[in-house]
Design an enzyme around this catalytic site. Structure first.
Site, PDB file in Angstrom:
ATOM      1  N   LYS A  34       0.847  -1.199   0.000  1.00 30.38           N
ATOM      2  CA  LYS A  34       0.000   0.000   0.000  1.00 30.38           C
ATOM      3  C   LYS A  34       0.883   1.250   0.000  1.00 30.38           C
ATOM      4  O   LYS A  34       2.091   1.182   0.234  1.00 30.38           O
ATOM      5  CB  LYS A  34      -0.916  -0.004   1.225  1.00 30.38           C
ATOM      6  CG  LYS A  34      -0.174   0.030   2.550  1.00 30.38           C
ATOM      7  CD  LYS A  34      -1.131   0.008   3.728  1.00 30.38           C
ATOM      8  CE  LYS A  34      -0.355   0.065   5.053  1.00 30.38           C
ATOM      9  NZ  LYS A  34      -1.248   0.154   6.212  1.00 30.38           N
ATOM     10  N   TYR A 260      17.022  29.955   6.953  1.00 31.29           N
ATOM     11  CA  TYR A 260      15.893  30.708   7.478  1.00 31.29           C
ATOM     12  C   TYR A 260      15.902  30.686   9.007  1.00 31.29           C
ATOM     13  O   TYR A 260      16.088  29.640   9.634  1.00 31.29           O
ATOM     14  CB  TYR A 260      14.574  30.108   7.010  1.00 31.29           C
ATOM     15  CG  TYR A 260      14.279  30.303   5.541  1.00 31.29           C
ATOM     16  CD1 TYR A 260      14.097  31.581   5.011  1.00 31.29           C
ATOM     17  CD2 TYR A 260      14.163  29.215   4.691  1.00 31.29           C
ATOM     18  CE1 TYR A 260      13.808  31.768   3.673  1.00 31.29           C
ATOM     19  CE2 TYR A 260      13.871  29.386   3.343  1.00 31.29           C
ATOM     20  CZ  TYR A 260      13.703  30.660   2.837  1.00 31.29           C
ATOM     21  OH  TYR A 260      13.409  30.845   1.508  1.00 31.29           O
TER      22      TYR A 260
END
Length: 370
Positions: A34, A260
């Site tokens: 899956k 950042y």
């Protein structure tokens, strides 16, 4: 050209299958593919596994139909089942087996027209409290399914909530509840019941849960289901390696800030490599300073905040230049270790990778830089 790519090691996949079969030698193997084979790429993984496993497990119908469209003829179990008459018809045409976990799904089967029969997996809720019938209702539901011409075989399954916690009594409690229902159904049908309970953690650590079918997920791909035990401890090998390349190298002085928010400041002169991967590729934005990265085979540390397209790595004394290869996890750097440093689990690392990451077919070696 920006070069960020993923490679698969088919030999590792075979090794992991051997490890799992050694733990539950009497069980058939339902390989969980899956979520695009846990982010590894089901188009690449399914053909590698098709002749080595007994069945595939997927979450929902579309995943199963994609495998059939790919030419995969291996048996497939849809573990969330289906929810409409159209989905049921498609599942029957594709010869899928279906989980049944709700009264609505029983009613759907009861209303279905005659035709191709199918195998159903009666799902029990033994303590996960997610999907499934409670043990007190299971025998009644089994009788309802048993009466349907549409159903040619009923298997029984459950899912463990805390099998990765080795000292927790929950797994033993769930196992006991499951066995009681299994035995009651066996008595009703006058023959043994085909069952499946063992996920990766149960296969590796709860030998009493060996039944007719095991269904490994994360261990199949070479990661450990346990927070305090590494994959190597079990002989598991990484199937996926995530690669990128350096696109710039900078000299920094003590006191220089990186990224950042200036979340990292150099405490001495050093060299910083800028690597062409970021959260836009699925690398975890919340990875902390110090998360390990391999540069030319040497361990270095992630520094500064992860950007959408780039990360920065403190090279220290490691020699490196633009175009040199970087490994984010995989061969030489366990995904479990990276996940722990980033405050997550390997499942999420794998499944979050985006289409920007190029998938290299397993038969090919790593591409040269262009």
């Amino acid at each position: 050209m920006r070069d960020t790519w993923l490679t698969l090691n088919p030999h590792a996949l075979t090794q992991n299958l051997a490890v799992l079969r050694a733990h539950h030698p009497q069980s058939k193997l339902l390989a969980m593919v899956k979520a695009d084979a846990y982010g590894h790429g089901v188009a690449q993984v399914a053909p590698l596994l098709a002749t080595q496993v007994d069945a595939f497990g997927v979450a929902f119908l579309e995943e199963a139909l994609a495998l059939r469209a790919q030419g995969i003829n291996t048996p497939i179990a849809v573990l969330e089942g289906v929810f409409t008459a159209a989905e049921l018809a498609a599942a029957r045409t594709a010869q899928l087996s279906l989980a049944v976990h709700s009264p609505e799904q029983v009613a759907l089967l009861q209303a279905a027209p005659a035709g191709e029969p199918l195998t159903v997996w009666l799902k029990l809720n033994t303590g996960m409290n997610r999907l499934g019938f409670r043990p007190a209702d299971a025998l009644k539901v089994w009788h309802q399914l048993h009466r349907l011409p549409l159903v040619n075989s009923i298997h029984v399954m459950t899912h463990f909530a805390r099998a990765d916690e080795l000292t927790c009594p929950q797994t033993e409690l769930q196992w006991g509840r499951f066995c009681a229902v299994r035995d009651a159904i066996a008595l009703a049908q006058r023959e043994p019941v085909i069952t499946s309970v063992a996920n990766s953690a149960a296969i590796l650590a709860w030998p009493q849960t060996q039944t007719e079918w095991m269904r490994p997920g994360i261990a199949l791909y070479g990661s450990s289901p346990f927070a305090d035990q590494c994959a190597e401890h079990f002989g598991l090998q990484a199937v996926m390696t995530l690669h990128s390349r350096i696109i710039a190298v900078h000299e920094l002085s003590a006191g220089d800030e990186v990224g950042y928010g200036a979340t990292w400041v150099a405490d001495a002169a050093t060299r910083i490599a800028v690597v062409a991967i970021g959260y836009g590729d699925g690398y975890p934005r919340h990875a902390r300073n110090g998360t390990p990265v391999l540069v030319n085979g040497h361990r270095c540390a992630l520094v500064g905040r992860v950007s959408m397209d780039m990360i920065t790595v403190d090279l220290g004394a490691v020699a490196a230049k633009p175009s040199d290869e970087v490994v984010l996890w995989g061969e030489g750097l366990p995904a479990d270790e990276v996940a722990q440093a980033a405050g997550t689990i390997s499942y999420e690392l794998f499944c979050r990778l985006t289409p920007r990451v190029r998938r290299v077919p397993p038969s090919l070696s790593s591409p040269s830089h262009v």
